[in-house]
Write an enzyme that holds these catalytic residues in place. Structure first.
Site, short mmCIF file in Angstrom:
data_model
loop_
_atom_site.label_atom_id
_atom_site.label_comp_id
_atom_site.label_asym_id
_atom_site.label_seq_id
_atom_site.Cartn_x
_atom_site.Cartn_y
_atom_site.Cartn_z
N VAL A 182 0.87 -1.18 0.00
CA VAL A 182 0.00 0.00 0.00
C VAL A 182 0.91 1.23 0.00
CG1 VAL A 182 -1.79 1.31 1.19
CG2 VAL A 182 -1.86 -1.18 1.23
N GLU A 183 0.70 2.11 -0.97
CA GLU A 183 1.48 3.34 -1.06
C GLU A 183 0.72 4.41 -0.28
OE1 GLU A 183 1.74 4.79 -5.11
OE2 GLU A 183 3.68 5.73 -4.72
N ILE A 184 1.31 4.87 0.78
CA ILE A 184 0.64 5.89 1.60
C ILE A 184 1.09 7.26 1.12
CG2 ILE A 184 0.34 6.79 3.94
CD1 ILE A 184 0.80 4.08 5.06
#
Ligand code: NAD
Length: 711
Positions: free
Chosen positions: A461-463
């Site tokens: 997951v790219e925050i």
């Protein structure tokens, strides 16, 4: 005796040695474990009061593998060879001691753990669903150097052993028993110890099968016709998958084959030679550096702001029950979170729930889940159209259409209901987070959580941190991603963020090549040879040409509005032309490929629209272009502050879009090559193909100063 192994000698003369690595959650095979094990072997050999040995563990797992720190510290082939020979020497003494030795196994028994277990005369496994046995060394570019490539084929046959070792497969209890890898399954740890004791008492003079004069490999050794057949196809099958980028696979095959024409002890020496070749290979250094150390740093929360208590989400809202929303709901419910899955119609929301049902049906069918677990998970997802049900959610993730107005509307509706300190996240793949946050009444609580499709399979997951996102919101975002078992990377807000931006350079380079008249087959082959999971043109078909064109058009519009210059990528005209022809990608059944019932094939019309150039470049040139363009863009992201750490860059590239893992990630690619060489080659590529290859300023500076990219 050190604290890592305790021993207890029973009245019956059976010594129980219990492994318990001090200060660690799992047992690992390091000096503190190996030294007392060797000492125990010594006692077994010399003390007549000891009649047999049971090896067990006080942890939830038997032994998880070798100490990677120690492998990492190896600096020469000789050192690697000696290390490997030393480990296997005591395992060999164990099996030749003349007294019974039983491994009572529960939980994970991997790498060095399984190698020790295979050196025991009898292996009993607690079959409680948690047992996993395997030799996963290949995943770090290594081969099992403790006798694994010698004993496993002698236990389960060459073909099965090769398959498991080349893929690093973790085998479950039933399969381990059926294959011959272990001897007995029991229901509990107590029973394992009881049975182990009984076996020792009943078998006072055991011998390993391979130490019996008439030993035969199951299925035959290297000299049999079956092996001739196996080894005539196995190498080509392996390289068809790995394109020679993973030498450990070849070394495993060589070790098994050569070990099958010589005696047992000579086979052990051969294995150590191959182990040494792997241990200092650039591939294993890249894999260990990134997938072991940098991943561990991320998991320990290196990108999480300190000073905020660990947060847990008990109730999650998901807005939009389409492909992404449904996947996010499933991942969260699987982690035990209550999910409100909201869409504009009840029917659409129910469709989102049905997605989880279909995943769970498959899992139950394959024995990976139970009907009860399926039911419990589904009961945690509440499909609805009613915003009021979002009350009490600590986090709401919107995954509605990629449209600013729609996103703004659902953000406001959700904020009217949720608590003042709840976090609102967007799963947008292209829209800047700071812009979307304008629709929010509390932008400090607004963040980007960019999932990848399919959500249930993709680990990343790219925050995305918006201009006003607070540190606390970021910390909570990181905690949530880890709560659902995914790996977070943290990036600052920017067009395409990190992953989409760099991924696009790979695909677009393929399109530029096509425009120049490079043979499409050479382009596709170059992508695979480079170690990418999919070739560029096929990948563009998957993500859809019309979507890519839409993003390019939107970018042009935005940049012009911002008063900045827009330079079209040479691949953009290919997108435009193909879309005009209606060839918009796989969904439409036609793109760079034609899609039929029996698979896909390159579209014959490409030759007409993109005539072949008279001079065709060699594959190394194409491979360089595909890899340099990505690595350079990743360096630009670091330079511009889009990326915050090297670990995020490398892990994000491998987990996000499959950047060739053996290279260790997009920035490690530069590191491994050496910055001066990267800069020099980039200059050449820039002169030949355009400014997109011009090395980032940061690279020039670091190259001059002799610096590298390490966290
Ligand atoms: P999708 O079209 O499959 O799903 C969108 C869902 O949102 C639909 O079910 C639709 O009914 C619902 N919706 C639309 N307007 C709504 C409203 N006003 N209120 C409630 N529900 C509404 O799209 P998707 O592929 O799941 O993408 C969703 C988001 O995730 C987009 O922002 C997209 O850019 C992003 N994203 C997509 C991918 C991908 O690979 N598809 C990857 C990462 C991020």
């Amino acid at each position: 005796m050190t604290a890592d192994i305790s021993t207890a000698l029973g009245d019956d003369g059976i010594l129980v040695a219990t492994m318990d690595s001090a200060g660690r959650p799992m047992n690992i095979l390091n000096e503190a474990m190996a030294a007392p094990l060797a000492e125990i072997v010594g006692r077994l050999e010399t003390d007549p009061a000891i009649k047999g040995l049971i090896l067990t563990s006080a942890k939830k797992d038997f032994l998880a593998g070798a100490d990677v720190d120690r492998l990492w510290a190896i600096s020469s082939t000789q050192e690697a060879f000696d290390e490997s020979m030393q480990l296997k020497a005591f395992i060999r003494r164990l099996e030749l001691c003349g007294k019974p030795v039983v491994a009572a196994i529960h939980g994970m028994c991997l790498g060095g753990g399984l190698e020790i277990a295979m050196g025991c005369h009898w292996r009993i496994v607690v079959d409680d669903g948690k047992a996993r046995l395997g030799l996963p060394e290949v995943k770090l570019g290594l081969l099992p150097g403790g006798g694994g490539t010698v004993r496993m084929p002698r236990l389960v046959g060459m073909q099965q052993a090769l398959q498991w070792m080349a893929e690093g497969t973790e085998v479950r209890a039933a399969e381990a028993l059926a294959s011959g890898l272990v001897n007995q399954l029991v229901a509990s740890k107590d029973e394992a110890l009881q049975q182990a004791r009984a076996w020792c008492l009943a078998n006072s003079k055991p011998k390993q099968p391979w130490d019996a004069p008439k030993f035969r490999y199951p299925g035959g050794d290297s000299r049999t016709p079956a092996a001739a057949q196996l080894f005539s196809v196995a190498p080509s099958m392996a390289s068809a998958k790995s394109y020679g980028n993973y030498p450990a696979v070849t070394h495993i095959m060589s070790s098994v084959f050569e070990g099958g024409v010589v005696g047992f002890d000579a086979a052990l020496v051969i294995e150590s030679r191959y182990f040494a070749a792997c241990a200092i290979s650039p591939e294993s250094r890249n894999l260990i550096g990134t997938l072991w150390y940098q991943l561990a740093a991320i998991k320990k929360g290196q990108s999480r702001p300190a000073g905020f208590a660990a947060a847990k989400v008990a109730k999650l809202g998901v807005l939009g029950a389409g492909m992404m929303g449904a996947g996010i709901a499933y991942a969260a419910a699987k982690a035990g979170i209550e999910v409100v899955l909201l869409d504009s119609t009840q029917e659409a929301a129910e469709r989102g729930l049905a997605y989880s049902q279909s995943l769970l049906d498959k899992a139950v069918k394959k024995g990976r889940s139970t009907p009860e677990a399926r039911q419990a998970l589904l009961a945690r997802i509440m499909p609805t159209t009613d915003y009021a049900l979002l009350a009490g959610c600590e986090l709401v993730i919107e995954a509605v259409f990629e449209d600013r107005a729609v996103k703004a509307e659902v953000t406001q509706k959700a904020e009217d209901v949720i608590g003042a300190d709840a976090v609102l996240a967007s799963n947008t793949s292209t829209l800047p987070i700071s812009g979307l946050a304008r629709a929010s009444a509390r932008p400090a609580h607004f963040i980007g959580l960019h999932f990848f499709s399919p959500v249930d399979k993709m680990p990343l997951v790219e925050i995305i941190v918006g201009a006003q996102t607070s540190d606390e919101t970021l910390a909570r975002g990181v905690d949530f991603v880890q709560q659902i078992g995914k790996t977070p990377i943290v990036v600052n807000d920017s067009r395409g963020f990190y992953t989409s931006r760099v991924f696009a350079t790979y695909v677009m380079e393929g399109l530029a090549m096509l425009k120049e008249g490079v043979h499409p087959r050479s382009i596709e082959q170059a992508g695979l040879q480079a170690g990418m999971p999919m070739p560029p043109l096929a990948l563009q078909d998957e993500v859809s040409l019309s979507l890519a064109l839409h993003v390019a058009d939107q970018t042009r519009k935005d940049l012009i509005e911002e008063g900045r210059t827009y330079t079209a990528h040479p691949g953009e005209s290919v997108l435009r032309q193909m879309c005009a022809l209606g060839r918009i990608g796989k969904k439409a059944g036609q793109g760079f490929y034609d899609y039929g019932e029996d698979g896909k094939s390159l579209w014959a019309g490409l030759a007409e629209h993109y005539p072949l150039a008279a001079r065709q470049p060699g594959q190394p040139e194409l491979i360089d272009r595909l890899m340099f363009v990505q690595a350079n863009e990743a360096a630009r992201c670091l330079e511009e502050g889009v990326l915050r750490s090297v670990a995020d860059a490398n892990i994000g590239s491998i987990f996000g879009w499959g950047f060739a893992p053996f290279q260790g990630g997009a920035l490690q690619f530069i590191n491994a090559l050496g910055l001066p060489r990267f800069v020099e080659r980039s200059e050449q590529l820039a002169a030949a193909y355009g400014d997109r290859f011009k090395p980032a300023q940061l690279l020039r500076l670091n190259a001059e100063q002799g610096a590298s990219f390490s966290d």
